[in-house]
Design a protein around this motif. Structure first.
Motif, short mmCIF file in Angstrom:
data_model
loop_
_atom_site.label_atom_id
_atom_site.label_comp_id
_atom_site.label_asym_id
_atom_site.label_seq_id
_atom_site.Cartn_x
_atom_site.Cartn_y
_atom_site.Cartn_z
N ILE A 62 0.85 -1.19 0.00
CA ILE A 62 0.00 0.00 0.00
C ILE A 62 0.88 1.24 0.00
O ILE A 62 1.76 1.38 0.85
CB ILE A 62 -0.92 0.04 1.23
N HIS A 63 0.63 2.11 -0.95
CA HIS A 63 1.30 3.41 -0.96
C HIS A 63 0.25 4.48 -0.71
O HIS A 63 -0.67 4.65 -1.49
CB HIS A 63 2.00 3.68 -2.29
N ARG A 64 0.40 5.20 0.40
CA ARG A 64 -0.52 6.29 0.73
C ARG A 64 0.03 7.59 0.17
O ARG A 64 1.15 8.00 0.51
CB ARG A 64 -0.69 6.39 2.25
N THR A 65 -0.74 8.25 -0.69
CA THR A 65 -0.25 9.47 -1.32
C THR A 65 -0.16 10.59 -0.30
O THR A 65 -0.95 10.67 0.64
CB THR A 65 -1.16 9.90 -2.47
N SER A 66 0.82 11.48 -0.51
CA SER A 66 1.03 12.57 0.45
C SER A 66 1.17 13.94 -0.21
O SER A 66 1.26 14.94 0.49
CB SER A 66 2.27 12.28 1.30
N PHE A 67 1.17 13.99 -1.55
CA PHE A 67 1.27 15.29 -2.22
C PHE A 67 0.72 15.16 -3.64
O PHE A 67 0.58 14.05 -4.17
CB PHE A 67 2.72 15.79 -2.25
N ALA A 68 0.39 16.28 -4.25
CA ALA A 68 -0.11 16.29 -5.62
C ALA A 68 0.96 15.72 -6.55
O ALA A 68 2.11 16.15 -6.52
CB ALA A 68 -0.49 17.70 -6.04
N GLY A 69 0.58 14.77 -7.37
CA GLY A 69 1.51 14.13 -8.29
C GLY A 69 2.15 12.87 -7.73
O GLY A 69 2.83 12.12 -8.46
N ASP A 70 1.92 12.58 -6.45
CA ASP A 70 2.51 11.40 -5.81
C ASP A 70 2.01 10.12 -6.48
O ASP A 70 2.79 9.19 -6.77
CB ASP A 70 2.16 11.41 -4.33
N ALA A 71 0.70 10.04 -6.74
CA ALA A 71 0.13 8.83 -7.35
C ALA A 71 0.72 8.60 -8.74
O ALA A 71 1.02 7.45 -9.12
CB ALA A 71 -1.38 8.95 -7.43
N GLU A 72 0.91 9.67 -9.50
CA GLU A 72 1.49 9.53 -10.84
C GLU A 72 2.92 9.02 -10.77
O GLU A 72 3.31 8.10 -11.50
CB GLU A 72 1.44 10.87 -11.56
N GLN A 73 3.73 9.60 -9.90
CA GLN A 73 5.12 9.18 -9.76
C GLN A 73 5.22 7.72 -9.33
O GLN A 73 6.04 6.96 -9.84
CB GLN A 73 5.84 10.08 -8.76
N THR A 74 4.36 7.33 -8.40
CA THR A 74 4.40 5.96 -7.88
C THR A 74 4.00 4.96 -8.95
O THR A 74 4.63 3.90 -9.11
CB THR A 74 3.48 5.83 -6.66
N ALA A 75 2.95 5.27 -9.71
CA ALA A 75 2.51 4.38 -10.78
C ALA A 75 3.57 4.27 -11.87
O ALA A 75 3.84 3.18 -12.40
CB ALA A 75 1.19 4.89 -11.37
N HIS A 76 4.18 5.38 -12.20
CA HIS A 76 5.22 5.37 -13.24
C HIS A 76 6.41 4.53 -12.80
O HIS A 76 6.94 3.73 -13.58
CB HIS A 76 5.66 6.80 -13.54
N ALA A 77 6.83 4.69 -11.55
CA ALA A 77 7.96 3.93 -11.03
C ALA A 77 7.67 2.43 -11.01
O ALA A 77 8.55 1.60 -11.26
CB ALA A 77 8.32 4.41 -9.63
N ALA A 78 6.42 2.06 -10.73
CA ALA A 78 6.05 0.64 -10.65
C ALA A 78 6.24 -0.08 -11.97
O ALA A 78 6.48 -1.30 -12.00
CB ALA A 78 4.60 0.51 -10.18
N ARG A 79 6.15 0.65 -13.07
CA ARG A 79 6.31 0.04 -14.39
C ARG A 79 7.72 -0.47 -14.61
O ARG A 79 7.94 -1.36 -15.43
CB ARG A 79 5.98 1.06 -15.49
N PHE A 80 8.69 0.10 -13.90
CA PHE A 80 10.09 -0.21 -14.19
C PHE A 80 10.77 -1.03 -13.09
O PHE A 80 11.97 -1.21 -13.11
CB PHE A 80 10.86 1.09 -14.43
N LEU A 81 9.98 -1.48 -12.11
CA LEU A 81 10.54 -2.34 -11.07
C LEU A 81 10.82 -3.72 -11.65
O LEU A 81 10.00 -4.29 -12.39
CB LEU A 81 9.56 -2.45 -9.90
#
Length: 320
Positions: A62-81
């Motif tokens: 679970i990743h809890r978002t904490s700022f605007a754009g957090d969800a986008e950054q997290t989803a983008h990073a998940a693609r390259f794990l």
């Protein structure tokens, strides 16, 4: 990030899935959770979903978002794990989904929805009921379906983007009140913007033809604001946009348009038009706000088109 795994009990090599021949194997799931979605009142649904997935042998992060754009950054990073998730689950509303979609666009990781927002329009668009049983079943048995995206000033949107009264309402919503009261905050913002309304026209150019309108919504799907139909023929599974033109200005005319939308007779008004289009430009003498998927995403002038990439979303079986 929180990992819901027991360090003393490693995940099974072959996780259990529901006893359904259509079930897919899901070993790892990333949940991107907007704690403010739905006024923060729906944490119980998140916890129930996590429990159900864990019982089925899924390693849940679970990743809890904490700022605007957090969800986008997290989803983008998940693609390259290297050992990334088998599915990204968005636990939030349409605005959070917008961020996640911008992070996943062009990748192969499927997106599942855990709708806990105010309106949950995309869930309605794909025919997803919001109860936990349906959500969990769709994570395991949903059909990964590419959806086309619109693009507004370089940013993707899934459902719609718009200018005029609706964008001004979104821009003026009290975020603290929204977290506490949900739709009531939108109602109060609508009254506030309606009281300040002044007659105005935007210049809307659709595939080279200019139109004038008091407000415009460029729709990628047919629902708006819940399950209200704005563009009957628009579908996220088909490439193409539909430009909804509210042609007549006026404070009371705006109320009439809203009543027509809620009453299901918007398409019968002679001052309302829906025009299919692929390249749209919206201009004005002011740099007014532009809403996309229920949040402010940019400002005028606005260039809109069909995005070059898609996102695979898990749709419930039998959804059209």
């Amino acid at each position: 990030m929180d990992k819901r795994t027991d360090p003393a009990t490693p995940p099974a090599a072959e996780p259990e899935t529901p006893g359904d021949p259509a079930a897919r194997q899901v070993r790892r799931a990333l949940i991107i959770f907007n704690r403010n979605a739905g006024g923060g009142r729906k944490v119980a649904r998140l916890e129930e979903t996590v429990a159900r997935l864990t019982e089925a042998g899924v390693e849940v992060t679970i990743h809890r978002t904490s700022f605007a754009g957090d969800a986008e950054q997290t989803a983008h990073a998940a693609r390259f794990l290297g050992s990334g998730p088998d599915v990204v689950i968005c636990a939030g509303g349409d605005g959070t989904i917008n961020e996640v979609v911008n992070g996943l666009a062009g990748g192969d990781t499927p997106l599942a929805l855990l709708p806990i927002g105010t309106a949950n329009v995309l869930a309605a668009e794909i025919g997803l009921a919001i109860d936990t049983d349906t959500v969990v079943d769709t994570i395991f048995t949903g059909v990964p379906t590419p959806i086309y995206l619109g693009m507004a000033n370089g940013r993707y949107f899934t459902l719609m983007t718009g200018v005029g009264l609706d964008a001004e309402v979104v821009a003026s919503v009290d975020k603290k009140l929204k977290r506490k009261t949900g739709k009531l905050a939108y109602a109060l913002a609508t009254l506030k913007r309606w009281a300040a309304y002044r007659d105005h026209h935007f210049r809307v150019t659709v595939d080279g033809v200019e139109h004038r309108a008091a407000g415009a919504i460029v729709a990628n799907g047919h629902y708006y604001g819940g399950r209200f139909v704005c563009a009957e023929n628009a579908r996220i599974t088909e490439p193409g946009l539909h430009v909804c033109l509210f042609q007549k200005p006026g404070r009371w005319q705006a109320i009439y348009y809203m009543l027509a939308l809620f009453g299901g007779f918007l398409d019968r008004l002679n001052t309302y038009r829906v025009i299919p289009g692929r390249e749209i430009h919206i201009d004005d003498d002011r740099d007014g706000p532009v809403q996309g998927d229920g949040d402010i995403i940019t400002r005028l002038p606005l260039t809109i088109g069909i995005g070059p990439e898609t996102v695979r979303i898990l749709m419930p079986r039998g959804a059209s």
